[in-house]
Design a protein around this motif. Sequence first.
Motif, mmCIF file in Angstrom:
data_model
loop_
_atom_site.group_PDB
_atom_site.id
_atom_site.type_symbol
_atom_site.label_atom_id
_atom_site.label_comp_id
_atom_site.label_asym_id
_atom_site.label_seq_id
_atom_site.Cartn_x
_atom_site.Cartn_y
_atom_site.Cartn_z
ATOM 1 N N SER A 224 -37.914 66.577 41.120
ATOM 2 C CA SER A 224 -38.937 65.612 40.753
ATOM 3 C C SER A 224 -40.292 66.301 40.653
ATOM 4 C CB SER A 224 -39.004 64.493 41.803
ATOM 5 O OG SER A 224 -40.122 63.666 41.585
ATOM 6 N N HIS A 225 -41.038 65.954 39.607
ATOM 7 C CA HIS A 225 -42.426 66.406 39.491
ATOM 8 C C HIS A 225 -43.272 65.188 39.140
ATOM 9 C CE1 HIS A 225 -46.012 68.455 37.730
ATOM 10 N NE2 HIS A 225 -45.785 69.253 38.758
ATOM 11 N N PRO A 226 -43.696 64.444 40.166
ATOM 12 C CA PRO A 226 -44.348 63.159 39.918
ATOM 13 C C PRO A 226 -45.851 63.288 39.665
ATOM 14 C CG PRO A 226 -44.081 63.492 42.257
ATOM 15 C CD PRO A 226 -43.489 64.697 41.597
ATOM 16 N N PHE A 227 -46.385 62.251 39.042
ATOM 17 C CA PHE A 227 -47.823 62.076 38.862
ATOM 18 C C PHE A 227 -48.181 60.656 39.293
ATOM 19 C CE2 PHE A 227 -46.536 65.262 35.806
ATOM 20 C CZ PHE A 227 -47.535 66.238 35.895
ATOM 21 N N ALA A 228 -49.302 60.521 39.965
ATOM 22 C CA ALA A 228 -49.772 59.186 40.345
ATOM 23 C C ALA A 228 -50.403 58.546 39.119
ATOM 24 C CB ALA A 228 -50.770 59.277 41.488
ATOM 25 N N GLY A 229 -49.607 57.756 38.411
ATOM 26 C CA GLY A 229 -50.106 57.121 37.191
ATOM 27 C C GLY A 229 -51.273 56.205 37.481
ATOM 28 N N GLU A 230 -51.095 55.361 38.508
ATOM 29 C CA GLU A 230 -52.180 54.439 38.861
ATOM 30 C C GLU A 230 -51.957 53.916 40.269
ATOM 31 O OE1 GLU A 230 -54.669 50.752 36.860
ATOM 32 O OE2 GLU A 230 -52.722 51.335 36.033
ATOM 33 N N ILE A 231 -53.039 53.839 41.017
ATOM 34 C CA ILE A 231 -53.029 53.242 42.352
ATOM 35 C C ILE A 231 -54.084 52.148 42.361
ATOM 36 C CG2 ILE A 231 -53.399 53.636 44.814
ATOM 37 C CD1 ILE A 231 -52.600 56.580 44.287
ATOM 38 N N ARG A 232 -53.670 50.951 42.722
ATOM 39 C CA ARG A 232 -54.585 49.811 42.743
ATOM 40 C C ARG A 232 -54.590 49.166 44.120
ATOM 41 N NH1 ARG A 232 -54.725 46.185 37.447
ATOM 42 N NH2 ARG A 232 -54.750 47.792 35.835
ATOM 43 N N THR A 257 -51.781 46.940 48.047
ATOM 44 C CA THR A 257 -51.933 48.243 47.405
ATOM 45 C C THR A 257 -50.687 48.489 46.568
ATOM 46 O OG1 THR A 257 -53.293 49.158 49.181
ATOM 47 C CG2 THR A 257 -52.204 50.720 47.731
ATOM 48 N N GLU A 258 -50.901 48.837 45.322
ATOM 49 C CA GLU A 258 -49.800 49.035 44.369
ATOM 50 C C GLU A 258 -49.873 50.446 43.807
ATOM 51 O OE1 GLU A 258 -48.172 46.415 40.652
ATOM 52 O OE2 GLU A 258 -50.212 47.199 40.464
ATOM 53 N N CYS A 259 -48.727 51.074 43.680
ATOM 54 C CA CYS A 259 -48.669 52.426 43.120
ATOM 55 C C CYS A 259 -47.580 52.495 42.060
ATOM 56 C CB CYS A 259 -48.388 53.457 44.213
ATOM 57 S SG CYS A 259 -48.179 55.145 43.579
ATOM 58 N N GLN A 260 -47.942 53.051 40.914
ATOM 59 C CA GLN A 260 -46.968 53.342 39.860
ATOM 60 C C GLN A 260 -46.938 54.850 39.676
ATOM 61 O OE1 GLN A 260 -48.741 50.620 36.914
ATOM 62 N NE2 GLN A 260 -46.755 49.612 36.810
ATOM 63 N N MET A 261 -45.829 55.439 40.054
ATOM 64 C CA MET A 261 -45.649 56.883 39.973
ATOM 65 C C MET A 261 -44.917 57.220 38.673
ATOM 66 S SD MET A 261 -46.689 59.289 42.054
ATOM 67 C CE MET A 261 -46.736 58.528 43.674
ATOM 68 N N ILE A 262 -45.333 58.290 38.018
ATOM 69 C CA ILE A 262 -44.768 58.680 36.726
ATOM 70 C C ILE A 262 -43.956 59.956 36.895
ATOM 71 C CG2 ILE A 262 -45.316 59.446 34.386
ATOM 72 C CD1 ILE A 262 -47.857 57.797 34.536
ATOM 73 N N ASN A 263 -42.748 59.951 36.333
ATOM 74 C CA ASN A 263 -41.871 61.127 36.364
ATOM 75 C C ASN A 263 -41.349 61.412 34.973
ATOM 76 O OD1 ASN A 263 -41.757 60.091 39.242
ATOM 77 N ND2 ASN A 263 -40.588 61.988 39.434
ATOM 78 N N GLN A 264 -41.210 62.684 34.662
ATOM 79 C CA GLN A 264 -40.624 63.072 33.386
ATOM 80 C C GLN A 264 -39.134 62.785 33.383
ATOM 81 O OE1 GLN A 264 -39.788 67.297 31.683
ATOM 82 N NE2 GLN A 264 -41.935 66.859 31.216
ATOM 83 N N PHE A 265 -38.613 62.372 32.229
ATOM 84 C CA PHE A 265 -37.187 62.079 32.074
ATOM 85 C C PHE A 265 -36.700 62.781 30.816
ATOM 86 C CE2 PHE A 265 -33.960 58.932 30.383
ATOM 87 C CZ PHE A 265 -32.940 59.346 31.212
#
Length: 381
Positions: A224-232, A257-265
């Motif tokens: 996994s190589h994640p990115f924090a797309g958005e944290i609210r 608090t909401e987090c959407q993490m982005i991963n390459q697929f």
Amino acid sequence: MYVAVKGGTAAIEASWRLLAAQRRGDTSLPVLSVGQIREQLPLAVDRVMSEGSLYDPELAALAIKQAGGDLIEAIFLLRAYRTTLPRFGYSLPLDTARMALTRRVSATFKDVPGGQVLGATYDYTQRLLDFALLADGDGDDVSGTPAEAAQVLPDHMPRINELMAREGLMEIPQPGAQEPPGDLTRDPLMFPADRPLRLQALARGDEGWLLALGYSTQRGYANSHPFAGEIRRGRVAVEIQADELGFPIDIGEVELTECQMINQFAGNREHPPQFTQGYGLAFGGAERKSMAMALVDRSLRARELGELATSPAQDEEFVLSHADSLEASGFVQHLKLPHYVDFQSELELVRKLRAAHAQEKLAVQGEPGPGQAATTIQKAA
């Protein structure tokens, strides 16, 4: 959780008194009020509410005080109280896109619509002890709050993921089964579990456990190589659908608090290469918890996305079966309760095994056993 069911009444009552004295501490100091805990230890309160599955800051603060600061014990108290409450119905799904934001950051783009809203965070502090807090009174200077920190933010800020979805670069979540999601507070977790149930278990899960698993995915144990797309972080209205009215009504709001993490697929036969998402949500300012939850959620989607599941964080049964802090605490702490009968049986077993081991060792070495040695001495005499 296991609790003692037998014991000397006088000893137990004495233990209660000692516990109360320990909780009170030095009586020359002012007693710590529930209101102080609620207002001055908000992140501890938020964690207890999230893992206790009950949004009530006052009760969470009370549980922290009663538990003497032991957050897992406080979570136990709050969740136990929760089981006594009647259930009147279910709220409608929260619309986090309409969140009244106090913090909103993205690690994927510098310039985002609506801008980066730093809000209250330890991210930019120096992590040095502030000895001014040792002084009598309040060491925090909250006077003269900058005007930009108090500005009113738009009611709706577009999501980063939505912007990429317009280009086809981000997966668009598909609706699941038509039946309503299960409820872990009423039914036991069964495997395999669908994603709504997994998210429920993760939201109630121990923050330390999720943090360790999320960390493992970044170290190569889930590719996994994640990115924090958005944290609210902000407040969201809670609505219910009243049957007699025919339209939803607002019954209050909760801070989330909401987090959407982005991963390459890499894609497969059905789907082209794109970015996929992991999702995390927790009460209050639980930013670390929601980020770890999003990392683990994405790892648990491995089989759904046709990826090879080889790491602990991708093992659904392993992750979810050990996520609950109360179950973990119960199984560990029950070991200090009386096990006299069990231990005596094992003690006798180990003694017999040692005796048998000694006999086998003598036989292998060709030495006579104790009985044989006595017979030899008698013959010699």
